[in-house]
Design an enzyme around this catalytic site. Sequence first.
Site, mmCIF file in Angstrom:
data_model
loop_
_atom_site.group_PDB
_atom_site.id
_atom_site.type_symbol
_atom_site.label_atom_id
_atom_site.label_comp_id
_atom_site.label_asym_id
_atom_site.label_seq_id
_atom_site.Cartn_x
_atom_site.Cartn_y
_atom_site.Cartn_z
ATOM 1 N N LYS A 37 -16.287 -3.222 -7.028
ATOM 2 C CA LYS A 37 -15.374 -2.168 -6.569
ATOM 3 C C LYS A 37 -14.175 -2.791 -5.866
ATOM 4 O O LYS A 37 -14.150 -3.996 -5.574
ATOM 5 C CB LYS A 37 -16.110 -1.223 -5.621
ATOM 6 C CG LYS A 37 -16.603 -1.883 -4.340
ATOM 7 C CD LYS A 37 -17.387 -0.909 -3.488
ATOM 8 C CE LYS A 37 -17.891 -1.591 -2.214
ATOM 9 N NZ LYS A 37 -18.648 -0.648 -1.353
ATOM 10 N N TYR A 265 12.064 -10.661 12.679
ATOM 11 C CA TYR A 265 12.286 -9.356 13.280
ATOM 12 C C TYR A 265 11.842 -9.314 14.740
ATOM 13 O O TYR A 265 10.826 -9.910 15.123
ATOM 14 C CB TYR A 265 11.518 -8.279 12.513
ATOM 15 C CG TYR A 265 12.143 -7.884 11.193
ATOM 16 C CD1 TYR A 265 13.479 -7.519 11.107
ATOM 17 C CD2 TYR A 265 11.375 -7.871 10.031
ATOM 18 C CE1 TYR A 265 14.042 -7.144 9.896
ATOM 19 C CE2 TYR A 265 11.926 -7.499 8.814
ATOM 20 C CZ TYR A 265 13.262 -7.127 8.749
ATOM 21 O OH TYR A 265 13.822 -6.759 7.549
#
Length: 367
Positions: A37, A265
């Site tokens: 999965k 940033y």
Amino acid sequence: MASTPASWIELQASAFRHNVLALKKKAGSAKLMPIVKANAYGHGLSQVAVLAKKWPIWGLGVAHGSEALQLRKAGYRGRVLVLSAWDSKELLTLAKMGIEVVVNDFTTLNQVISFGRRAGSRLIRIHIKLDSGTSRLGFLPSDLRRVKKLLNDLPRTIIVESLWSHLSSSEDQASHVTEDQLVQFLTMTKALPPTRYRHIACTAALIRFPDTRLSLSRAGIGIYGIWPSPPTRQAAKGVTLKPVLRWYTTVRQVKNLPKGAYIGYSRTARLKRAGRIAILPIGYADGYDRRLSNRGQVWIAGHQYPVIGRVSMNLTMVDISGSRIAVGEPVELIGPHVTADRMATIIGTIPYEVLARLSPAIPRYTV
């Protein structure tokens, strides 16, 4: 590779096979169901489907019907079990492709029964999930009398392959929760018609709790070479696992910066002396977690270098002061020197999350 992408993932086929065989041996007489999965825990569902054709396994487990259909599209013809959810509109397609489905409540049970009554001779195999204490999907003990009545009156085209459940704490140090859940599960199975298989074990359970192996065991993170927890690794006498995934990028730019230069940033990093940085073309959009800002490590040319400044959406900076690293140098993001376990520890999570969040857009190659 015809050209170098921003980053790429390499899957070690020999490590995959080693892990599957090691866990199969540990499971003893129980059959093994690798779980693929979440894009095979970030490794690439289509790539793993190709490798799985050669594995000595029961079949593969997925979470959703769409993943099962993707396995068929990738050429996997073995058994596939949908463990969590499927849509009633896709049930005919799943049945036509021989895909087996979970039934975990009266809604899904009635949908399957309705399908079986109108599908003519079309067979469908179902697996009944029981809630033994995790409080997620599955029938509760109070549901079993009604479940038994419905199962005893199923259309002949519906085959109940297994009764199964999910453990909540098999990775944890304490063992009594797992032992209690196993007792509860076995008690619940006695209230229902017998089935060919019963399964409750995951990687941690099949290693730590032999009684949970039963006739079928599910192996998730272990087949990718990652230990579910320290207690699991400590209990794994004679078992070795080999990490399968390696994630690489290359240096796209090198800059010499003066003392006092701010990086990235929000100016969260500043050089205390003149230095050099390497700019890497990866970021949190690729699955390189933003929490690695000013904390992460990468491996370049035989040495470890720290992430400096904020990890941005598509770029990450690394402090390479004092090195001769040049543009084009390969960079290990996850691998032998920078493990998924270590990365998970740095950002306060588990390796499952680190791997499962790797972007499906990253090219994956089997080596």
